[in-house]
Design an enzyme around this catalytic site. Structure first.
Site, PDB file in Angstrom:
ATOM      1  N   HIS A  13      58.904  24.566  36.048  1.00  0.00           N
ATOM      2  CA  HIS A  13      57.689  23.805  35.728  1.00  0.00           C
ATOM      3  C   HIS A  13      57.526  23.655  34.221  1.00  0.00           C
ATOM      4  CE1 HIS A  13      56.475  24.813  39.895  1.00  0.00           C
ATOM      5  NE2 HIS A  13      55.752  23.710  39.805  1.00  0.00           N
TER       6      HIS A  13
ATOM      7  N   LYS B 108      52.029  25.548  32.510  1.00  0.00           N
ATOM      8  CA  LYS B 108      51.619  26.159  33.786  1.00  0.00           C
ATOM      9  C   LYS B 108      51.212  27.608  33.562  1.00  0.00           C
ATOM     10  CE  LYS B 108      52.908  26.642  38.636  1.00  0.00           C
ATOM     11  NZ  LYS B 108      51.545  26.257  39.059  1.00  0.00           N
TER      12      LYS B 108
HETATM   13  N1  LIG Z   1      48.720  22.048  45.307  1.00  0.00           N
HETATM   14  C1  LIG Z   1      49.363  21.136  44.581  1.00  0.00           C
HETATM   15  O1  LIG Z   1      49.977  20.183  45.122  1.00  0.00           O
HETATM   16  C2  LIG Z   1      49.318  21.228  43.102  1.00  0.00           C
HETATM   17  C3  LIG Z   1      48.629  22.248  42.527  1.00  0.00           C
HETATM   18  N2  LIG Z   1      48.475  22.303  41.170  1.00  0.00           N
HETATM   19  C4  LIG Z   1      47.614  23.364  40.685  1.00  0.00           C
HETATM   20  O2  LIG Z   1      46.362  22.772  40.318  1.00  0.00           O
HETATM   21  C5  LIG Z   1      45.774  23.484  39.253  1.00  0.00           C
HETATM   22  C6  LIG Z   1      45.476  22.544  38.101  1.00  0.00           C
HETATM   23  O3  LIG Z   1      46.679  22.047  37.577  1.00  0.00           O
HETATM   24  P1  LIG Z   1      46.676  21.095  36.290  1.00  0.00           P
HETATM   25  O4  LIG Z   1      45.837  19.902  36.543  1.00  0.00           O
HETATM   26  O5  LIG Z   1      48.085  20.921  35.901  1.00  0.00           O
HETATM   27  O6  LIG Z   1      45.959  22.053  35.247  1.00  0.00           O
HETATM   28  P2  LIG Z   1      45.017  21.664  34.000  1.00  0.00           P
HETATM   29  O7  LIG Z   1      44.846  22.907  33.223  1.00  0.00           O
HETATM   30  O8  LIG Z   1      45.555  20.437  33.337  1.00  0.00           O
HETATM   31  O9  LIG Z   1      43.634  21.243  34.708  1.00  0.00           O
HETATM   32  C7  LIG Z   1      42.706  22.127  35.247  1.00  0.00           C
HETATM   33  C8  LIG Z   1      41.338  21.680  34.745  1.00  0.00           C
HETATM   34  O10 LIG Z   1      40.339  22.406  35.447  1.00  0.00           O
HETATM   35  C9  LIG Z   1      39.450  22.972  34.483  1.00  0.00           C
HETATM   36  N3  LIG Z   1      38.788  24.121  35.068  1.00  0.00           N
HETATM   37  C10 LIG Z   1      39.146  25.426  35.045  1.00  0.00           C
HETATM   38  N4  LIG Z   1      38.237  26.158  35.707  1.00  0.00           N
HETATM   39  C11 LIG Z   1      37.286  25.317  36.154  1.00  0.00           C
HETATM   40  C12 LIG Z   1      36.080  25.465  36.884  1.00  0.00           C
HETATM   41  N5  LIG Z   1      35.664  26.673  37.289  1.00  0.00           N
HETATM   42  N6  LIG Z   1      35.324  24.380  37.158  1.00  0.00           N
HETATM   43  C13 LIG Z   1      35.718  23.148  36.746  1.00  0.00           C
HETATM   44  N7  LIG Z   1      36.848  22.936  36.040  1.00  0.00           N
HETATM   45  C14 LIG Z   1      37.634  24.012  35.755  1.00  0.00           C
HETATM   46  C15 LIG Z   1      40.352  23.279  33.296  1.00  0.00           C
HETATM   47  O11 LIG Z   1      39.615  23.532  32.117  1.00  0.00           O
HETATM   48  P3  LIG Z   1      40.327  24.454  30.954  1.00  0.00           P
HETATM   49  O12 LIG Z   1      41.526  23.668  30.517  1.00  0.00           O
HETATM   50  O13 LIG Z   1      39.274  24.573  29.921  1.00  0.00           O
HETATM   51  O14 LIG Z   1      40.679  25.746  31.624  1.00  0.00           O
HETATM   52  C16 LIG Z   1      41.171  21.995  33.246  1.00  0.00           C
HETATM   53  O15 LIG Z   1      40.467  20.945  32.618  1.00  0.00           O
HETATM   54  C17 LIG Z   1      46.769  24.598  38.913  1.00  0.00           C
HETATM   55  O16 LIG Z   1      46.390  25.760  39.605  1.00  0.00           O
HETATM   56  C18 LIG Z   1      48.088  24.074  39.451  1.00  0.00           C
HETATM   57  O17 LIG Z   1      49.017  25.066  39.729  1.00  0.00           O
HETATM   58  C19 LIG Z   1      49.019  21.380  40.349  1.00  0.00           C
HETATM   59  C20 LIG Z   1      49.742  20.343  40.881  1.00  0.00           C
HETATM   60  C21 LIG Z   1      49.960  20.194  42.300  1.00  0.00           C
HETATM   61  O1  LIG Z   2      51.038  23.634  38.025  1.00  0.00           O
HETATM   62  C1  LIG Z   2      51.723  22.668  38.407  1.00  0.00           C
HETATM   63  O2  LIG Z   2      52.043  21.740  37.658  1.00  0.00           O
HETATM   64  C2  LIG Z   2      52.139  22.638  39.810  1.00  0.00           C
HETATM   65  N1  LIG Z   2      51.651  23.550  40.607  1.00  0.00           N
HETATM   66  C3  LIG Z   2      51.878  23.677  41.981  1.00  0.00           C
HETATM   67  C4  LIG Z   2      52.531  25.007  42.278  1.00  0.00           C
HETATM   68  O3  LIG Z   2      52.089  26.031  41.723  1.00  0.00           O
HETATM   69  O4  LIG Z   2      53.449  25.050  43.080  1.00  0.00           O
HETATM   70  C5  LIG Z   2      52.558  22.490  42.592  1.00  0.00           C
HETATM   71  C6  LIG Z   2      53.521  21.756  41.714  1.00  0.00           C
HETATM   72  O5  LIG Z   2      54.761  22.350  41.743  1.00  0.00           O
HETATM   73  C7  LIG Z   2      53.002  21.549  40.299  1.00  0.00           C
END
Ligand SMILES: NC(=O)C1=CN([C@@H]2O[C@H](COP(=O)(O)OP(=O)(O)OC[C@H]3O[C@@H](n4cnc5c(N)ncnc54)[C@H](OP(=O)(O)O)[C@@H]3O)[C@@H](O)[C@H]2O)C=CC1
Ligand SMILES: O=C(O)C1=N[C@H](C(=O)O)C[C@H](O)C1
Length: 274
Positions: free
Chosen positions: A159, A163
């Site tokens: 990744h 992450k």
């Molecule tokens: N299930 C799936 O298919 C996938 C899962 N993910 C997961 O999704 C999550 C987010 O990924 P990603 O978008 O890359 O991460 P980012 O850090 O880009 O985005 C997360 C956002 O949520 C904010 N945030 C954190 N805590 C809170 C809260 N309590 N309330 C509201 N907003 C909050 C963060 O703020 P701040 O930056 O200030 O912390 C940030 O703006 C991760 O856990 C990732 O692993 C990602 C891609 C696919």
């Molecule tokens: O944090 C990410 O970017 C992603 N998170 C998910 C994971 O923890 O598997 C899904 C994807 O791979 C991207």
């Protein structure tokens, strides 16, 4: 009537992708009802569509979930693990359906989600893409065929450098699928990386290896290593749209469903023909 969606974590990579996919109607039948992030998110109070790099949504980025959560049909959550546990009781109380893509949840945080799912419908999955959910099925099938035949399972995930959690939620799903196929308890056999002098590899082990760097969207390989041959099952995400589209399809699917904890396997059964 359109399904009213609140995006939680709206200022993040996935939040912006979700908002763009809603505005561009990549999944039909959805309306952006709210966009919520933390109080210090860049662009707070500005139009969430514009912030996501698409057309104006007429919905501003806010930091108070209470303003939009109770009146929404579904909250699509890609935020942080603390937030998931903290929001669980109030989302349960509102009865708003909840699609959780956020990864890195510990046992206590998962218990908070399970408690919420007694009162409202929740879809929880470490990966929302069609490809990974199919791969989980294939890995379990493969492991069932190779059970007790001496094939060592290792999972390698790669990744981007931003992450926060490891192993990835997807790696854990794939590990669970392999463990299910082998009839093993994942918690008993999981080994995260190896260093020092771990000695010879025991047969009953599943190794997880996390690589981080650059802007890799998400690569996963399940290796089944036998003597004289190596089987590898891989998936590469080249765009976050696949996660967003899967999550939004899950939102349409879960809206109005009875309280329960669902997986993407439930939400995608009809799509995957399983
Ligand atoms: N299930 C799936 O298919 C996938 C899962 N993910 C997961 O999704 C999550 C987010 O990924 P990603 O978008 O890359 O991460 P980012 O850090 O880009 O985005 C997360 C956002 O949520 C904010 N945030 C954190 N805590 C809170 C809260 N309590 N309330 C509201 N907003 C909050 C963060 O703020 P701040 O930056 O200030 O912390 C940030 O703006 C991760 O856990 C990732 O692993 C990602 C891609 C696919
Ligand atoms: O944090 C990410 O970017 C992603 N998170 C998910 C994971 O923890 O598997 C899904 C994807 O791979 C991207």
């Amino acid at each position: 009537m359109a399904v009213k969606v609140v995006v939680l974590g709206a200022a993040g990579r996935m939040g912006k992708t979700l908002i763009r996919c809603i505005m561009e109607e990549k999944v039909p039948g959805l309306e952006l009802h709210g966009a919520v992030d933390l109080w210090d998110a860049p662009g707070l109070n500005a139009d969430a569509g514009v912030l996501a790099g698409t057309k104006a949504a007429g919905v501003n980025l806010i930091s108070n979930l209470e303003e939009v959560g109770p009146s929404a049909d579904v909250i699509v959550d890609f935020s942080g693990h603390f937030g998931v546990a903290g929001n669980a009781p109030r989302i349960a109380e509102w009865g708003t359906a909840w699609v959780i893509g956020t990864t890195g949840l510990n046992d206590e945080e998962i218990a908070a989600v399970e408690a919420a799912a007694e009162k409202t419908a929740v879809v929880l999955s470490g990966n929302m893409s069609l490809g990974i959910n199919l791969l989980c099925h294939l890995v379990e099938l493969g492991a069932r065929s190779l059970k007790d035949k001496g094939y060592d399972v290792e999972i390698i995930e790669r990744h981007h450098g931003l992450k926060k959690d490891s192993p990835s939620g997807t790696a854990l799903m794939l590990g669970q699928a392999a463990a299910d196929g082998y009839d093993w308890d994942l918690k008993e056999v999981q080994v995260d990386g190896r260093t020092g002098l771990p000695g010879e590899r025991p047969e009953k082990e599943i190794g997880f290896h996390a690589v981080r760097g650059g802007d890799i969207v998400g690569d996963h390989t399940v290796m089944m290593a036998g003597v004289g041959e190596l089987l590898e099952l891989s998936h590469r995400a080249t765009s976050r749209d696949v996660f967003a589209i899967g999550a939004l399809q899950a939102a349409v699917w879960v809206a109005g469903k009875e309280a329960r904890l669902y997986t993407m396997k439930d939400a995608m059964k009809h799509v995957l023909g399983l």
